[in-house]
Design a protein around this motif. Structure first.
Motif, PDB file in Angstrom:
ATOM      1  N   ALA A  69       0.751  -1.205  -0.112  1.00 43.34           N
ATOM      2  CA  ALA A  69       0.135   0.065  -0.010  1.00 43.34           C
ATOM      3  C   ALA A  69       0.984   1.299   0.027  1.00 43.34           C
ATOM      4  O   ALA A  69       0.450   2.324  -0.714  1.00 43.34           O
ATOM      5  N   VAL A  70       1.896   1.202   0.676  1.00 46.31           N
ATOM      6  CA  VAL A  70       2.776   2.399   0.770  1.00 46.31           C
ATOM      7  C   VAL A  70       3.521   2.439  -0.494  1.00 46.31           C
ATOM      8  O   VAL A  70       3.787   3.583  -0.986  1.00 46.31           O
ATOM      9  N   ALA A  71       3.803   1.472  -1.042  1.00 43.50           N
ATOM     10  CA  ALA A  71       4.710   1.545  -2.601  1.00 43.50           C
ATOM     11  C   ALA A  71       3.937   1.917  -3.379  1.00 43.50           C
ATOM     12  O   ALA A  71       4.221   2.701  -4.420  1.00 43.50           O
ATOM     13  N   LEU A  72       2.231   1.561  -3.524  1.00 44.83           N
ATOM     14  CA  LEU A  72       1.492   2.183  -4.488  1.00 44.83           C
ATOM     15  C   LEU A  72       1.358   3.632  -4.312  1.00 44.83           C
ATOM     16  O   LEU A  72       1.145   4.280  -5.181  1.00 44.83           O
ATOM     17  N   TRP A  73       1.168   4.147  -3.154  1.00 39.23           N
ATOM     18  CA  TRP A  73       0.875   5.315  -2.864  1.00 39.23           C
ATOM     19  C   TRP A  73       2.357   6.256  -3.296  1.00 39.23           C
ATOM     20  O   TRP A  73       1.943   7.264  -4.102  1.00 39.23           O
ATOM     21  N   SER A  74       3.611   5.665  -2.997  1.00 34.75           N
ATOM     22  CA  SER A  74       4.537   6.475  -3.388  1.00 34.75           C
ATOM     23  C   SER A  74       4.745   6.502  -4.972  1.00 34.75           C
ATOM     24  O   SER A  74       4.975   7.412  -5.722  1.00 34.75           O
ATOM     25  N   LEU A  75       4.317   5.240  -5.522  1.00 41.23           N
ATOM     26  CA  LEU A  75       4.238   5.530  -6.978  1.00 41.23           C
ATOM     27  C   LEU A  75       3.110   6.288  -7.693  1.00 41.23           C
ATOM     28  O   LEU A  75       3.619   6.828  -8.744  1.00 41.23           O
ATOM     29  N   SER A  76       2.009   6.180  -6.932  1.00 42.01           N
ATOM     30  CA  SER A  76       1.100   7.188  -7.451  1.00 42.01           C
ATOM     31  C   SER A  76       1.604   8.453  -7.516  1.00 42.01           C
ATOM     32  O   SER A  76       1.408   9.427  -8.510  1.00 42.01           O
ATOM     33  N   GLU A  77       1.859   8.993  -6.834  1.00 46.94           N
ATOM     34  CA  GLU A  77       2.594  10.326  -6.405  1.00 46.94           C
ATOM     35  C   GLU A  77       3.714  10.653  -7.388  1.00 46.94           C
ATOM     36  O   GLU A  77       3.650  11.686  -8.038  1.00 46.94           O
ATOM     37  N   GLN A  78       4.496   9.724  -7.617  1.00 52.38           N
ATOM     38  CA  GLN A  78       5.519   9.894  -8.741  1.00 52.38           C
ATOM     39  C   GLN A  78       4.813  10.011 -10.227  1.00 52.38           C
ATOM     40  O   GLN A  78       5.168  10.902 -10.880  1.00 52.38           O
ATOM     41  N   ILE A  79       3.771   9.289 -10.395  1.00 53.78           N
ATOM     42  CA  ILE A  79       3.032   9.387 -11.747  1.00 53.78           C
ATOM     43  C   ILE A  79       2.483  10.877 -12.020  1.00 53.78           C
ATOM     44  O   ILE A  79       2.648  11.489 -13.073  1.00 53.78           O
ATOM     45  N   LEU A  80       1.879  11.321 -10.683  1.00 54.39           N
ATOM     46  CA  LEU A  80       1.070  12.554 -10.686  1.00 54.39           C
ATOM     47  C   LEU A  80       2.326  13.616 -10.906  1.00 54.39           C
ATOM     48  O   LEU A  80       2.124  14.644 -11.562  1.00 54.39           O
ATOM     49  N   ASN A  81       3.300  13.617 -10.128  1.00 55.66           N
ATOM     50  CA  ASN A  81       4.387  14.588 -10.130  1.00 55.66           C
ATOM     51  C   ASN A  81       5.018  14.703 -11.440  1.00 55.66           C
ATOM     52  O   ASN A  81       5.601  15.848 -11.946  1.00 55.66           O
ATOM     53  N   SER A  82       5.152  13.634 -12.221  1.00 55.18           N
ATOM     54  CA  SER A  82       5.723  13.711 -13.551  1.00 55.18           C
ATOM     55  C   SER A  82       4.577  14.331 -14.782  1.00 55.18           C
ATOM     56  O   SER A  82       5.153  14.449 -15.670  1.00 55.18           O
ATOM     57  N   ARG A  83       3.562  14.597 -14.224  1.00 57.69           N
ATOM     58  CA  ARG A  83       2.474  14.936 -15.246  1.00 57.69           C
ATOM     59  C   ARG A  83       1.632  16.251 -14.804  1.00 57.69           C
ATOM     60  O   ARG A  83       0.924  16.755 -15.624  1.00 57.69           O
ATOM     61  N   ILE A  84       2.018  16.719 -13.707  1.00 59.05           N
ATOM     62  CA  ILE A  84       1.430  17.830 -13.256  1.00 59.05           C
ATOM     63  C   ILE A  84       2.088  18.693 -12.359  1.00 59.05           C
ATOM     64  O   ILE A  84       3.073  18.302 -11.930  1.00 59.05           O
ATOM     65  N   ILE A  85       1.786  19.969 -11.962  1.00 63.16           N
ATOM     66  CA  ILE A  85       2.536  20.491 -10.775  1.00 63.16           C
ATOM     67  C   ILE A  85       2.242  19.841  -9.589  1.00 63.16           C
ATOM     68  O   ILE A  85       1.124  19.830  -9.178  1.00 63.16           O
ATOM     69  N   PRO A  86       3.314  19.552  -8.944  1.00 61.20           N
ATOM     70  CA  PRO A  86       3.086  18.843  -7.687  1.00 61.20           C
ATOM     71  C   PRO A  86       2.553  19.727  -6.569  1.00 61.20           C
ATOM     72  O   PRO A  86       2.503  20.734  -6.425  1.00 61.20           O
ATOM     73  N   ARG A  87       1.332  18.783  -6.124  1.00 61.81           N
ATOM     74  CA  ARG A  87       0.580  19.599  -4.883  1.00 61.81           C
ATOM     75  C   ARG A  87       0.540  18.688  -3.955  1.00 61.81           C
ATOM     76  O   ARG A  87      -0.349  17.564  -3.776  1.00 61.81           O
ATOM     77  N   LYS A  88       1.374  18.733  -2.899  1.00 61.34           N
ATOM     78  CA  LYS A  88       1.627  17.344  -1.798  1.00 61.34           C
ATOM     79  C   LYS A  88       0.538  17.939  -0.731  1.00 61.34           C
ATOM     80  O   LYS A  88       0.815  19.205   0.109  1.00 61.34           O
ATOM     81  N   ILE A  89      -0.400  17.119  -0.490  1.00 55.29           N
ATOM     82  CA  ILE A  89      -1.696  17.749   0.584  1.00 55.29           C
ATOM     83  C   ILE A  89      -1.746  16.637   1.276  1.00 55.29           C
ATOM     84  O   ILE A  89      -1.556  17.024   2.729  1.00 55.29           O
ATOM     85  N   VAL A  90      -1.801  15.318   1.385  1.00 53.80           N
ATOM     86  CA  VAL A  90      -2.044  14.573   2.442  1.00 53.80           C
ATOM     87  C   VAL A  90      -0.871  14.183   3.242  1.00 53.80           C
ATOM     88  O   VAL A  90       0.258  13.775   2.372  1.00 53.80           O
ATOM     89  N   PRO A  91      -0.843  14.246   4.549  1.00 54.82           N
ATOM     90  CA  PRO A  91       0.452  13.976   5.189  1.00 54.82           C
ATOM     91  C   PRO A  91       0.938  12.692   5.201  1.00 54.82           C
ATOM     92  O   PRO A  91       0.252  11.704   4.732  1.00 54.82           O
ATOM     93  N   ASN A  92       2.238  12.602   4.880  1.00 56.79           N
ATOM     94  CA  ASN A  92       2.903  11.427   4.676  1.00 56.79           C
ATOM     95  C   ASN A  92       3.000  10.263   5.865  1.00 56.79           C
ATOM     96  O   ASN A  92       3.146   9.218   5.715  1.00 56.79           O
TER      97      ASN A  92
END
Length: 414
Positions: A388-411
């Protein structure tokens, strides 16, 4: 005036001569008319109960001149001395995980909502213009919630809204456009929602596609993965600050029993596996994998947000339901039509979603998977914390490569 009504819990039938009553602070006690005694424990089961919350929609508490309390049901034009909340009395629990199954696969969303007043609660539902999503929106709106229908087909959504208003003219239903095949659209939706100044108490991630064939989105991702999982992950991240300001809150992620047939593993969790290219694509496996992602996401989201008063659970609505999922291929439409007499209705399909969204006993319970309104163990991989943690991290990587990063949910849940 009013006539005395003796209600009893069907599972905890009272002996003759006993009556349930409620104190002003919500504690249930039991009166024995033969001995003129009262006690806190049920005379048969020994359980203690309480009632919580306001009176159901349309009810009012009144007091006679001699101090006798009675209740008025303005909708049905009736009066009773029995507190209507007794029908939904809860056992006093030692643990929030200690809850009984109240409903099953034949229960409907409206049965679960019976007696509940959701006035003031804001609910956002993706894919609310058809099938289970519409029944979920309709059921919650009929019980006073302000329902925001987040849909790509806004014409269909407005038609659904009109149907709800025809049934209950005072219902509060809003329609907003979102295209889950576009990350820009998701970001615009979140900005528009924030501009409205609305709170958000319940987020229901219901939208999904199935059997579409290979489609590449404008974000260069496979559509099933993006629509069913990644865009709704992104939407949650963008709205979570609003939810935390509105807490307590709940997130309900609609998954499927198909998650058990995923071929995802910790050692193959890559962008290429989650979002395959044409030559490796099979629509059924893409769907199965997206549904496993839904559960992993809900579990990890609960870990991060439960300290902030928000719980997240995932659900399976029902097997082979005649919903909008089958619209993309004639073979599936035929198959769903053939099995329709043996499947759940849309009202029954919406029941588990609604249960997880409103059940009092789940107010502090998250990170679970539900089927037929009951806690159900998912596959072992769905409960794998590291995955679950690995999927979360990978999902953020995919998003950050396609949009302006917006880190909102506490890690770290802090």
């Amino acid at each position: 005036m009013a006539t005395q009504v003796f209600d009893s819990d069907s599972e905890d039938e009272l002996p003759p001569g006993w009556e349930e009553r409620v104190t002003t602070d919500g504690k249930v006690y039991y009166a024995n008319h033969e001995t003129q005694n009262t006690q806190w424990k049920h005379p048969v089961t020994g359980k203690k109960k309480v009632v919580k919350g306001e009176l159901p929609y349309g009810w009012e508490r009144s007091v006679t001149e001699d101090g006798t309390m009675f209740f008025v049901d303005h909708i049905n034009q009736k009066t009773t001395y029995t507190d209507p909340r007794l029908a939904f009395a809860e056992e006093v629990k030692d643990s929030p995980l200690d809850f009984r199954q109240k409903y099953d696969g034949s229960s409907t969303a409206l049965q679960i909502l019976h007696g509940k007043d959701l006035t003031g609660r804001f609910v956002l539902i993706t894919g609310a213009n058809s099938g289970i999503g519409f029944e979920t929106a309709r059921s919650l709106a009929l019980h006073g919630a302000t329902v925001v229908m987040a849909c790509r087909n806004v014409q269909s959504a407005h038609e659904c809204r009109a149907r709800i208003l025809q049934e209950r003219p005072e219902a509060k239903v809003e329609v907003m456009f979102i295209d889950l095949a576009s990350l820009k659209s998701v970001q615009q939706f979140a900005d528009d929602y924030e501009d409205m100044g609305w709170p958000l108490h319940i987020l229901i991630l219901n939208a999904a596609i199935f059997g579409t064939g290979y489609i590449q989105t404008e974000d260069n991702l496979e559509a099933t993965f993006q629509v069913n999982y990644l865009s709704q992950f992104y939407l949650t991240k963008l709205l979570v600050n609003i939810m935390m300001r509105s807490a307590p809150g709940r997130v309900v992620v609609v998954s499927s029993e198909n998650h058990r047939f995923s071929d995802l593993k910790e050692n193959n969790l890559t962008v290429e596996k989650l979002s395959p290219k044409t030559h490796t694509y099979w629509h059924m496996m893409a769907y199965n994998n997206s549904k496993l992602c839904n559960i992993l996401f809900a579990n990890e989201l609960n870990c991060r947000l439960s300290p902030h008063g928000i719980v997240a659970n995932s659900i399976h609505p029902g097997n082979m339901m005649s919903s909008g999922l089958s619209r993309n291929w004639w073979l599936y439409r035929l198959l769903f039509a053939l099995v329709r007499p043996f499947t759940k209705s849309m009202q029954q399909g919406a029941a588990t979603t609604v249960y997880c969204a409103v059940a009092e006993e789940l107010g502090n319970v998250g990170g679970l998977y539900f089927n037929n309104c009951c806690r159900c163990p998912p596959c072992k991989l769905a409960e794998n914390k590291s995955m679950a943690v690995a999927l979360w991290s990978l999902s953020e990587q995919i998003l950050n490569s396609r949009i302006i990063p917006r880190k909102i949910v506490p890690n770290d849940g802090s």
